[in-house]
Each structure stands twice: as C-alpha cells, then as structure tokens.
Write an enzyme that holds these catalytic residues in place. Structure first.
Site, short mmCIF file in Angstrom:
data_model
loop_
_atom_site.label_atom_id
_atom_site.label_comp_id
_atom_site.label_asym_id
_atom_site.label_seq_id
_atom_site.Cartn_x
_atom_site.Cartn_y
_atom_site.Cartn_z
N ASP A 1 6.80 7.93 0.44
CA ASP A 1 6.47 8.22 -0.96
C ASP A 1 7.03 9.58 -1.37
O ASP A 1 7.63 9.71 -2.43
CB ASP A 1 4.95 8.21 -1.15
CG ASP A 1 4.41 6.80 -1.19
OD1 ASP A 1 5.21 5.88 -0.97
OD2 ASP A 1 3.21 6.63 -1.43
N THR B 1 2.14 3.41 -6.91
CA THR B 1 1.89 1.98 -6.77
C THR B 1 0.44 1.64 -7.07
O THR B 1 0.15 0.54 -7.53
CB THR B 1 2.24 1.52 -5.36
OG1 THR B 1 1.59 2.37 -4.43
CG2 THR B 1 3.72 1.58 -5.13
N THR B 2 -0.45 2.57 -6.77
CA THR B 2 -1.84 2.31 -7.09
C THR B 2 -2.07 2.43 -8.58
O THR B 2 -2.71 1.58 -9.20
CB THR B 2 -2.75 3.32 -6.37
OG1 THR B 2 -2.28 3.46 -5.05
CG2 THR B 2 -4.17 2.86 -6.36
#
Lengths: 527, 535
Positions: B400, B102-103
């Site tokens: 995650d 996501t980053t």
C-alpha cells in the site's frame, strides 16, 4: 434473500465481543495447556499421534507440543506460530513465549471487560515493551572479553536450559558436553556440524561427546577395519554403472558377442574410474551414492576402505571435519584436496558397528552419542540437547547474559510499574497489566514446583526494590535466592525474543474484532 | 412467476425449470441488493482509519490471515451473494488502480446504498437516484481538484513523501515503527522511479519476508535477495566484484527436443560417446570461465559432475533460481540472460559489487544477497517479524505504501486526510444541490450525507462521539472556510490536518468517489434477480 446470506453456506462469521471472546478462549486454553511445563519442575506431556501405529512422544518442549496439536482456533494458531518461530530463531524459550503472550491477553481480557478499548490497550502494551527492553539492556552482563568467565557463563546457561528438561539429573554432564560442542563451532551457528547419534541402551550418563566424527555406516567386506594416517577422498559420484548421460543413447547390438564386448567396455570404464580414484593416493573413499560390488572389490584389492551411501549431512560434516573436498570427477588428482585424519576404525556402541574418524584436522564438527533406556527418552534427550545447543550457539554470537529464575521478569515488571505511575490516562491500566503479565511467569514457575507462589513472589517484589538485587526463585530449596550465587543464567537474546514476539502476537490478536472462516474444503466425491 | 399465456390461453414457460429458481423483482429486488451491499460495507467499516480493527480470516485449508486491508478481507471471504461479489470487485479495482483506500471505497459505496434505500422508500425512481449520484460525484471530484494542493519533493527532499506513507501505514499493524517503514518505502520507490517520465515500475521492488527477529530489523537492500544457496557447500560464501553469468540452460548434456536415438553398437562408439560427454562438461565450465564470470546463476539444475567441475575451477554457482528472480537479477546487475553457452560473451555478464550468503537463526536457512549492483534500479525490501501472519500483513502494508508513493510521483497533487476531504466535498455537494431543479436534488443531498459517513466511521473507530465530532468539524470548516479540518483520530489535540501532516493522494480520493458511485449506480439499476434456489 435474507441479509445474512452473503457468505457461503459453511462459512461463519463472528463479530465484535464474540470474536474477541473466541480468540481469548483459544489463547487461554493453549496457555493453560503448556503452562505446566514451564520451569525446572515443569511436567511432561504425552502426545499420541493419530497416524497408524499411534506413536507416542513424551516431551516438555513447548514447540514440540504445540506443533502436534490440531487446533481449530485462529488466535491459538498465532500462538503456535510464534512458538515455532522462537524455536527456529533461538531454539529455546518456546514455552515462555506462549505463556507470556497468553498472560498478556488474559490481562487484556480483564481490561476489555472493564470497558477499556482494545486500541488503548495496544498502545499501552507498546510502551512497556520498549521500557522492559531498556531495563534488560541496562542489566546485562557481557563477558565477551574474559574467555574464562564467558565459558562459565555458557556453562550456567546450558545448565539452566537443561534443568527444565529430562536431562536435569545429569545436567552438569550434558552442559559440559553442549558447551564443548558449541565452542568447537567457533562462532558459527551451523548446528549441522554437530551430529547427534542416538543408540538405545546404557544410561543417559553414558552419553559422550566425540572429538572426531562417527559415521553410522558399515565398512565394506574384506576391507581394512583400521587405517592409520588416513587420506580420505569424499565423493559424490555414481559407482554403480556409470551411465552415459547423453540423452537418448542406447545400446543396440546384433549379436551376443557384441553384448559381451560392450559389457567389457563398461567394466573397463568403471575400472578406469576406480584406478583414477586410487591414483589420488588415498586409503579411504567415501561416496554419497551406492557402490556396487565390482568397484567395491577393486577397492578392497587396493586396500582402500570404501564407504557407500553416506547420507548428505554425513558427507557435509565429513568434509567439515577432515578438510577434504567433495569431488565428482577424478581427472586431475593434483587439484583435489584430500581430507586427513589420524585413525579410522570400526567401533561398537551397544550392539551396532560404527565407523569412527579420530584425530581429525579441522575440529569444527563433532559427534554426540546419546545413550538412554528407551527411544522416548532418547528423543526427548535429543530435543533438550538441541535446545541447549541452539541457545549456546546464539549466545556465542550475542554474548550478553542475564540471570535466570524469574529475575529478568521481576526486573522488567518493576521498571514497567514505575512507568505506569508516570503515565497519565487510561494507558496506565494497560501498562500495569503488562507488569502483572510479566510477574505471572515467576508465579507459574513457583506453582509448578509446588511452592507457595503468592508468598514467594511478594518476597521477590520486596527484594527487587533494593538496588542491584539478584533475587530469583530458587526452586530447589523453595525460597528466594541469589541467582548470581546459584549460577542460574539465561541468554539475553532468548529473553528479548520472548518479550518482543509475545508482545507482537498479543497486539495482533487484540486488534481483531471479527473472525470470518470459510467452510472447510469439500472432498470431491469420486463416485 | 414467469408464466405467460399465448393467444389460445395456454400457459407457457419463459424461464426453464422455474420452480427451482427464486426470483425477486421491483423494489424488493433493489432492497435485497442494497441490504447485501450494506452488509459487506458493515464488515469493513470497523477496519477504517488508524484505529481500525483487524479481521481474522480462516481459509478453507485452515490457514489464518490477519489483516485490515479491505481488498484482502473481501477477497478471502467466502462470498456467495452476487451483489456482495460486486463490492469485492469494487475494492479489487481500487487496489489495482491505486493500491490504497480499498476499505474507504467500500464504506463509501455502503453509505451511498443506505441513502438510496431511504430515497426509494420515498418513492423516487432508482434511475433518478442514480443520475443524481452521478451529478453529485462530478461536483465532488471537481471540488477535490479545487482543494487539492501540489507539494514539492525531490530526490533530496523526501520528507513530504515519507509523511504521506506514514498516513497510509498508520492504520496497519506496523503502526509501531511506521516511520521506519515509510522511509524504506519511499527510498525504495525513489530508487526505481523514473522521475523524468514520472513513472515507477513496482515490479522492480521485491518484497521478501522471513520469520524471526523483529519488525525493526526490516531493511532495504539495494540489490536482490535470492532464497537459495551456493550449489556446492564448499564454494566461497562471499564474492566481491562479481561478474555474473545468468544462464537459462542447464549444466547437463543437451536434450534435443526432437526425438532421436543414439545407437551404440560397437565398443568404439561407446568409448567416443563417453569422451564426448566428458568434453561437453569441460567445455561448458570452460566457457563460463573464459568469458571471465566469477559467479554463475542458473535457472536449472546441475549435474553432480558439472557441480564438481565448477567448484574445481573455483567458479561459484547458484542453481534453481526462479524465472522472476532471474529477470530481476539481470536488471539489477545489467547482465543479459543467456540461453546457450555458445552465446556467452563478456559483455553479457552482470556486475555486482558484493554477493554474499547469509544464514538465519538455528535452522540452516540461507539467503543470497546480491548488492552494489551495476544498475541499482532493482531493490528488495526484506521484512522480519515475529510470526508468519505479521509478515504477511506487513507485506500488504508495504505494498500500500509503495503504491501511495508511486501515485505521488505520477501526480503530486494531494488532499488532506482524516476525513477532511470528504467533509469539504459534502459541504460543496450540499450547497450545489439546491441549484438543481427536480428530484435529483434529493439524490444529490443524499450523496452529501453519504460522504459524511466516512469521517463518521473514522470518529467511531477512534472512540469519539461520531455525530458530535462530525458536526463540530463541519461547522468549523464552514466558519473558517478552511477545508483542512478533519477528525483527530490520534488524539493529538488539533483538527487541522495540515499540522498533523495527514494527507492522501488526489487520484486515490477521486477514484474512490468515482468507483463507489459507479457500483452503486449499477446496483440501483437492477430490478430483477433470478437465482437458483437452494435445494
């Protein structure tokens, strides 16, 4: 549309150095706040609530102080949280954990100022935590086998814990009290079974442990005040009007006489219920709910002691004590286990009447009656005793014991120092810093006692380079003393929890490089 | 502003209340949008990679979250700008779709925007830029497929999966014991996975946390934990070979939904009603007993009387169990959820080898463990940690890792991490750029530069010289024709990601590139921003 306008109006954002600075400042402020309460000569704090009445609490319990603070600094909130967890998990060491985390970050700040990257510091903090843990593991004393010795260990731990609290004057008395109470639990950590009753008046020394059980309730009117060989039925049932629970039922009558009939039937129902209860062959009936006058009168007539409105904890303890069973229906008396005790009587403590159950069957639960000059003293005494009980009950399960008085910190610091010398690279600075943070704890203890900390700690350091040394700070005489001889011990579990959660918190705060705070939630205008 | 004149020269207004609105158009609008997108990317840039930093987020209610998960940071930020919101959405969709990276996706989008700004200044039309990006992303995705490797694993050989999860976890707070967490995640996923259909239902994995203890105490429970205790304090705390009745009806007299009245007008009626009520309770308990249940789990509360009767019949019970947990229990124990007492039959009971109550710490927190279930497909990961924030962050990290493991089971292609995939794509895109005639060539080249920014950020966060490191790695890749060289973030001493065992899923990487390109295209196409001005 400027670049800065990404967040909402009230939200703020702090980055990099500034964010780190903000967290360091918050953490150090919190640490300095609770620092002075550490150790046997630590000072107390007065907390005044902002509520109506401005209630005052006097305490030196770290968790209590921190819980009552209003903080607007996210990093500081992390510290408050670890202290809360420490309180829930092991009960004591709430101040130490905050101080250690604070010192770790204080040292980290210096390293960051010396241009060492926070990530390097974090990996440098991981290693000594492990190493310190091992160092402690090697030095623990485990007297599990030897019951006699173990008891004296418990006694020492209790005295050490209490020595930093308001009870330090009578610590022997209270330590004995706490140890007795915990030994009765036989390894369970359910402190609910130990009831603490606070009654103002008298002095702290008059506090006592009662083997039996004391219920802070009155005996119903006209009922016997003293029962020998009591058979007790503990119940949770409605003894006011026994409503019909089928939904929607209601009484609908057409004449007054019918009302009277139904009322009669209702009464009859209650009488039947009471009869059934009496048929259990009991002479004491304790109910969690209200008992109305009518059934109470019936009980009185049958010579049964009826106690109403015992709160839930009381009930739970009561059947722990008496071995009875909580009942709600009374149709088959043979299968309900009744509780037993030798004697029930009404006793007076100070001016209040209490009901005392003595000679109980199962000795798990007990009651501690605290006496003291004022409510503040009593509250603080309760907190202190609670700490001691928590630590003891945890120690009973994990019987490993360490010496106190800054000894474990010095042991860890020495090992960590050795590690630093063996580690190449920038990490070694962080490891050294870790050891400095550990040494800060005996330093603070000495400072709080008004001693020359620099001198004492350097003496300690020298002592600790000899093998098998037991040296720690003896606050009473103001010198370095042998902790084993002085009988100052601490629980291994508490120390370990302090070490681990302080390191975890420090790592977490160090890893932060940005703080984004949302604006406070607006109150909606109802105009 | 939006003021036009009709054929008689009279002004008329197109936008209502236009004096209260600000408006940006043309190149100005694009620049403003780009700078907003870049600002968001800049916030996340430092969180990328194993040495990425965390952010503290303070919510409006002053709750503190500490995290370096991109999606969480963006979600909790009080974002006002519309373009910034698009970036938030971007990271969220990566989270939903893949669960990890996501980053990276935001950093990638930020870099693309930055490059686009350059091109705009050189006078290239935004649509041409967008088209160029589109072509480049296609090249990159194809290239990724070429350099992807499949890797084998099976229920017995879980090591490769563990390695991948460790890569994901190494950027999180649990770095210290990533091995343990990676193993837990993989075992959890494998135990719920359907290897035939290549599908994993993550709902079957429950992640629970409780403060206290340390991270190393975290455990995987082959069963369910319920944050409840037995309804009666004297009920047995441990039941072996439990047969569980799972009920959604309360142990209370029935409450018909239609409005009704039971009229009592004579004493007899009163009496019979009373008897009925008693019998009702007896019946309920007896029914449970008759079918052979040894534990009752109920969604609703019990009446005191029912509670006592249950206790009396030596039938332990748990009340107020939430709907989700109830379903999980039903799945795990192979039981059926029973909505009426009448429908209770022995076949509908769930089975569990061991049900026990466990207490924690000095408070009277208790939890119920249901283990050795008939169907071990539901598992629980039980996290311990020093404080609330650590636990929350660990939950996110575990999520995650679970997602990564699931993606691998769905599609076992991987690409190597540490920025190596990006660098390799960048080389491929750069080479392809020259073949395109027209202005798009510039955009494609810019795309290649943007791809470089991910390894650059990685190097920067790891305290390496970004430009030097990147150029060294890039030349090495071209020289050896080996797409597996990446940034050596952990100072291991080798740049070969195969040796470091750093890899990511192929779908994850592809999604990152595609999603980032899409958002950037969307932002570039905006040429007019009308928003209410501050008042």
């Amino acid at each position: 549309m400027a670049i800065g306008k990404i967040l909402k109006d009230d939200a703020s954002e702090e980055k990099g150095e500034r964010a780190r600075m903000a967290s360091f400042v918050g953490v150090i402020a919190i640490t300095d706040l609770v620092k002075t309460t550490l150790g046997p000569k630590g000072m107390d704090k007065i907390l005044q609530s902002t509520g109506r009445g401005h209630e005052v609490t006097v305490t030196n319990d770290g968790a209590t102080i921190l819980k009552s603070l209003h903080i607007d600094n996210p990093a500081a909130e992390v510290l408050i949280d670890i202290s809360k967890v420490q309180d829930d998990e092991v009960g004591d060491g709430t101040t130490s954990v905050v101080v250690l985390a604070g010192e770790l970050l204080r040292e980290a700040e210096k390293l960051v100022a010396a241009k060492i990257h926070p990530m390097t510091i974090i990996s440098g903090y991981c290693m000594p935590a492990e190493c310190a843990h091992n160092a402690l593991l090697q030095r623990v004393v485990d007297n599990k086998e030897n019951a006699e010795k173990f008891k004296s260990d418990l006694m020492k731990i209790a005295m050490t814990t209490l020595s930093s609290k308001i009870l330090s004057q009578d610590k022997e008395h209270f330590a004995q009290l706490a140890v007795d109470a915990v030994m009765r639990l036989k390894g369970s950590t359910n402190l609910e079974a130990i009831q603490i009753i606070k009654k103002p008046g008298g002095s702290l020394k008059d506090s006592f442990l009662d083997e039996g059980f004391i219920l802070d309730k009155k005996i119903g009117l006209g009922q016997p005040k003293r029962i020998e060989n009591a058979k007790i039925l503990v119940a949770n049932t409605a003894m006011d009007t026994d409503k019909v629970k089928i939904y929607g039922a209601r009484v609908c009558v057409d004449s007054m006489s019918k009302v009277a009939e139904i009322e009669g039937a209702e009464k009859e129902k209650m009488r039947e219920k009471v009869q059934k209860i009496i048929a259990h062959g009991i002479n004491c009936f304790v109910n969690r709910q209200l008992i109305y006058n009518f059934p109470e009168e019936l009980f009185a007539n049958a010579g049964i002691l009826a106690i109403e409105h015992a709160d839930f904890d009381g009930i739970e303890r009561l059947f722990l004590v008496t071995g009875g069973e909580l009942a709600s229906t009374f149709d088959n008396p043979e299968s309900i286990k009744l509780g037993h005790c030798k004697l029930i009587e009404e006793i007076m403590i100070g001016e209040d009447k209490l009901i005392h159950f003595s000679g109980v069957e199962m000795g798990q639960a007990c009651t501690v009656v605290l006496r003291g000059a004022s409510h503040h003293v009593l509250d603080e005494a309760e907190r202190s005793l609670h700490d001691a009980l928590c630590v003891l009950s945890q120690t009973v399960n994990d019987t490993r014991v360490l010496l106190g008085g800054g000894w474990p910190e010095m042991v860890m610091a020495k090992e960590v120092d050795d590690l630093a010398r063996k580690t190449p690279g920038k990490k070694s600075h962080a490891i050294e810093a870790f050891s400095r943070a550990l040494v800060a704890i005996p330093t603070i203890i000495a400072d709080n006692a008004g001693l020359d900390s620099a001198d004492l700690v350097s003496q300690l350091r020298v002592e600790h380079h000899k093998e098998g040394c037991n040296a720690g700070i003896d606050v009473i005489s103001g010198s370095v003393g042998d902790m084993a001889e002085l009988g100052i011990s601490e629980s291994f579990k508490v120390k370990l929890a302090v070490l681990l959660s302080a390191t975890e918190a420090a790592e977490m705060i160090l890893k932060v490089d940005e703080i984004i705070s949302c604006g406070p939630r607006r109150r909606e205008d109802r105009m | 502003m939006a003021l036009a004149f009709d054929e008689f020269g009279r002004p008329f207004i197109i936008i209502k209340e236009q004096e209260q609105k600000t408006r940006l158009r043309g190149i100005e609008a694009q620049k403003a949008n780009i700078s907003a997108g870049k600002a968001v990317a800049r916030i996340l840039r430092t969180s990328l990679g194993p040495k990425g930093m965390d952010k503290i987020l303070q919510s409006p209610d002053a709750d503190v979250t500490i995290t370096n998960d991109g999606a969480t940071i963006l979600e909790q930020m009080d974002v006002d700008n519309q373009i910034a919101k698009l970036m938030v959405e971007l990271s969220r969709s990566q989270d939903y779709e893949i669960g990890d990276g996501t980053t990276g996706v935001v950093v990638m989008a930020g870099a693309l925007l930055e490059q686009a700004e350059w091109l705009l200044e050189r006078g290239i039309h935004p649509i041409r830029i967008a088209e160029g990006y589109e072509m480049a992303s296609r090249i990159a995705v194809e290239h990724l497929e070429r350099i992807a490797r499949t890797f084998d694993f099976g229920p017995t050989n879980i090591e490769p999966l563990v390695q991948t999860c460790m890569t994901t976890l190494s950027s999180k707070i649990v770095n210290r014991c990533k091995r343990l967490f990676a193993e837990i995640s993989v075992k959890a996923v494998l135990s719920v996975a359907d290897l035939e259909r290549k599908d994993v239902n993550l709902d079957l994995i429950k992640v629970e946390g409780k403060v206290g203890g340390k991270l190393e105490d975290t455990e995987l429970i082959y069963g369910i934990t319920v944050d409840k205790d037995m309804s009666h304090p004297q009920m047995p705390k441990q039941i072996e070979d439990a047969k569980i009745a799972i009920l959604t009806c309360p142990f209370e007299p029935p409450k018909p939904k239609t409005k009704h009245k039971v009229e009592i007008d004579t004493v007899e009626k009163f009496q019979t009603l009373r008897l009925q009520e008693q019998k009702y309770f007896d019946d309920m308990v007896q029914k449970c007993k008759d079918v052979g249940a040894t534990l009752v789990i109920c969604q609703w509360g019990f009446d005191d009387e029912a509670n006592h009767l249950l206790m009396h019949h030596n039938l332990p019970a748990v009340r107020w169990v939430g709907g989700v947990e109830l379903e999980l229990i039903a799945i795990a124990t192979g039981g059926r959820i029973v909505p009426r007492f009448q429908e209770l039959t022995p076949e509908k009971l769930g089975r569990a080898g061991l049900v026990r109550e466990k207490s924690f710490g000095t408070t009277k927190d208790k939890m119920l463990y249901i283990e050795h279930c008939a169907n071990s497909r539901a598992v629980t990961i039980f996290i311990r940690g020093g404080n609330k924030m650590v636990i929350e962050e660990t939950k996110r990290s575990i999520h995650d890792a679970l997602c990564v493991a699931r993606n691998l089971i769905r599609n076992n292609s991987i690409v190597y991490g540490g920025g190596s995939a990006e660098i390799s794509c960048s080389i491929a895109v750069e080479a392809a750029a020259d073949k395109y005639p027209g202005v798009e060539q510039y955009a494609i080249r810019a795309f290649a530069d943007a791809l470089d920014s991910v390894p650059m950020a990685l190097a920067e966060n790891s305290g390496l010289q970004p430009i030097e490191t990147l150029s060294a790695v890039k030349s090495q890749q071209i020289k050896d024709n080996n797409p597996y060289f990446g940034i050596d973030c952990n100072d291991v001493g080798t740049n070969d990601m195969r040796e470091q065992n750093v890899f990511e899923t192929l779908i994850g990487k592809q999604q990152q590139i595609l999603l980032a390109t899409q958002v950037v295209k969307m932002i570039l196409k905006i040429d007019d921003v009308i928003s209410p001005s501050d008042y």
